[in-house]
Design a protein around this motif. Structure first.
Motif, short mmCIF file in Angstrom:
data_model
loop_
_atom_site.label_atom_id
_atom_site.label_comp_id
_atom_site.label_asym_id
_atom_site.label_seq_id
_atom_site.Cartn_x
_atom_site.Cartn_y
_atom_site.Cartn_z
N LYS A 3 -2.60 -3.02 7.56
CA LYS A 3 -3.90 -3.10 6.88
C LYS A 3 -4.98 -2.88 7.92
O LYS A 3 -5.04 -3.59 8.92
N LYS A 4 -5.78 -1.85 7.67
CA LYS A 4 -6.86 -1.49 8.60
C LYS A 4 -6.32 -1.30 10.02
O LYS A 4 -6.92 -1.76 10.99
N GLY A 5 -5.15 -0.67 10.14
CA GLY A 5 -4.57 -0.36 11.42
C GLY A 5 -3.86 -1.52 12.12
O GLY A 5 -3.36 -1.37 13.22
N LYS A 6 -3.82 -2.68 11.47
CA LYS A 6 -3.22 -3.86 12.08
C LYS A 6 -1.87 -4.18 11.40
O LYS A 6 -1.77 -4.16 10.18
N MET A 7 -0.86 -4.47 12.22
CA MET A 7 0.45 -4.84 11.70
C MET A 7 0.40 -6.26 11.15
O MET A 7 -0.16 -7.16 11.80
N LEU A 8 1.00 -6.45 9.99
CA LEU A 8 0.99 -7.76 9.34
C LEU A 8 2.40 -8.27 9.09
O LEU A 8 3.28 -7.53 8.65
N ASP A 9 2.58 -9.56 9.35
CA ASP A 9 3.80 -10.24 8.95
C ASP A 9 3.61 -10.72 7.51
O ASP A 9 2.48 -11.02 7.10
N ASN B 27 -15.10 -9.53 -11.04
CA ASN B 27 -14.08 -10.53 -10.74
C ASN B 27 -13.21 -10.22 -9.52
O ASN B 27 -12.60 -11.12 -8.96
N ILE B 28 -13.17 -8.96 -9.08
CA ILE B 28 -12.32 -8.60 -7.94
C ILE B 28 -13.10 -8.55 -6.62
O ILE B 28 -12.50 -8.63 -5.55
N ASN B 29 -14.40 -8.45 -6.71
CA ASN B 29 -15.24 -8.17 -5.55
C ASN B 29 -15.51 -9.43 -4.73
O ASN B 29 -16.61 -9.99 -4.77
N ASP B 30 -14.49 -9.89 -4.00
CA ASP B 30 -14.63 -11.11 -3.22
C ASP B 30 -13.78 -11.03 -1.96
O ASP B 30 -12.65 -10.59 -2.01
N ARG B 31 -14.32 -11.50 -0.86
CA ARG B 31 -13.59 -11.45 0.41
C ARG B 31 -12.30 -12.26 0.38
O ARG B 31 -11.33 -11.93 1.06
N ASP B 32 -12.27 -13.36 -0.39
CA ASP B 32 -11.05 -14.17 -0.47
C ASP B 32 -9.93 -13.45 -1.22
O ASP B 32 -8.77 -13.74 -0.98
N ILE B 33 -10.27 -12.55 -2.11
CA ILE B 33 -9.25 -11.73 -2.77
C ILE B 33 -8.82 -10.62 -1.79
O ILE B 33 -7.64 -10.38 -1.59
N TYR B 34 -9.79 -9.98 -1.19
CA TYR B 34 -9.52 -8.90 -0.24
C TYR B 34 -8.58 -9.34 0.89
O TYR B 34 -7.64 -8.63 1.23
N ARG C 60 -4.31 -3.42 -0.97
CA ARG C 60 -4.92 -2.18 -1.46
C ARG C 60 -6.26 -2.37 -2.17
O ARG C 60 -6.78 -1.44 -2.75
N ILE C 61 -6.79 -3.57 -2.15
CA ILE C 61 -8.07 -3.82 -2.82
C ILE C 61 -9.17 -3.78 -1.77
O ILE C 61 -9.21 -4.60 -0.85
N PRO C 62 -10.08 -2.80 -1.88
CA PRO C 62 -11.16 -2.69 -0.89
C PRO C 62 -12.26 -3.73 -1.13
O PRO C 62 -12.36 -4.31 -2.21
N CYS C 63 -13.03 -3.96 -0.10
CA CYS C 63 -14.19 -4.85 -0.21
C CYS C 63 -15.30 -4.25 0.65
O CYS C 63 -15.08 -4.01 1.83
N ALA D 218 -13.44 1.15 -9.13
CA ALA D 218 -13.02 0.70 -10.47
C ALA D 218 -12.62 1.89 -11.34
O ALA D 218 -11.58 1.87 -12.00
N LYS D 219 -13.45 2.92 -11.35
CA LYS D 219 -13.14 4.11 -12.15
C LYS D 219 -11.84 4.77 -11.69
O LYS D 219 -11.02 5.16 -12.52
N GLN D 220 -11.68 4.90 -10.37
CA GLN D 220 -10.45 5.50 -9.84
C GLN D 220 -9.22 4.68 -10.21
O GLN D 220 -8.18 5.23 -10.58
N TRP D 221 -9.33 3.35 -10.11
CA TRP D 221 -8.20 2.49 -10.44
C TRP D 221 -7.83 2.63 -11.91
O TRP D 221 -6.66 2.84 -12.25
N ILE D 222 -8.81 2.53 -12.79
CA ILE D 222 -8.54 2.61 -14.23
C ILE D 222 -7.92 3.96 -14.56
O ILE D 222 -6.95 4.04 -15.31
N GLU D 223 -8.45 5.01 -13.97
CA GLU D 223 -7.90 6.36 -14.21
C GLU D 223 -6.47 6.45 -13.70
O GLU D 223 -5.60 7.04 -14.36
N SER D 224 -6.20 5.88 -12.54
CA SER D 224 -4.84 5.95 -11.97
C SER D 224 -3.82 5.23 -12.84
O SER D 224 -2.65 5.62 -12.89
#
Length: 168
Positions: free
Chosen positions: A154-160, A25-32, A37-40, A47-53
């Motif tokens: 995000k990815k080295g780019k400044m965001l408003d 359910n999270i693996n989508d470019r429109d969510i990314y 902080r959600i990788p794509c 997923a394992k790292q997130w659940i553990e964290s």
């Protein structure tokens, strides 16, 4: 951890076994594109790292899985910045968009933040292009506070971002 029940879904802690539905359910470019902080692509390792964290004792983070029929379809949580103030973050699987799920989840978690965590201010920063997220916040009584220039990277780019907040 707390479990919050709504009419259509449950907000609960993440647990072992959530990896597959989380990835699905999270693996989508429109969510990314609208999250920081959600990788794509989102992998089993992520997923394992997130659940553990989420299991670590960290008083500055509170995270809920949005569970529909024992499947993780989204997530919502807080990063507590100061004892009185937290930032809310959230995501929802695309096939569940426009069903009022996130509006209800934000309502429940915001109430939890004010009542149980004793927060006085909950804020959200969103991408200026993310009109759906702005609508969800406004429906929940969050107020637009302004445009913050070069606020995130995000990815080295400044965001408003647009800042929304709800105060008690």
């Amino acid at each position: 951890m707390v479990v919050i029940k709504s009419k259509g879904f449950i907000l609960r802690p993440y647990r072992k076994g959530d990896e597959e539905s989380l990835i699905k359910n999270i693996n989508d470019r429109d969510i990314y594109k609208y999250t920081l902080r959600i990788p794509c692509p989102y992998t089993k390792k992520h997923a394992k790292q997130w659940i553990e964290s989420t299991k670590k004792k960290d008083k500055t983070k509170v995270n809920f899985a949005i569970d529909l029929n024992d499947e993780v379809i989204g997530g919502v949580g807080f990063e507590i910045k100061e004892p009185h103030r937290a930032e809310i973050g959230y995501w929802l699987g695309i096939k569940y968009w426009n069903q009022n799920i996130m509006t209800e989840a934000i309502k429940l978690v915001t109430q939890f933040g004010f009542d149980k965590l004793k927060l006085r201010r909950i804020e959200a920063t969103i991408d200026p292009k993310n009109k759906a997220s702005a609508r969800v916040l406004l429906k929940n009584g969050y107020k637009f506070e302004g445009l913050l220039k070069n606020y995130h990277i995000k990815k080295g780019k400044m965001l408003d971002v647009l800042m929304y907040a709800k105060v008690k």
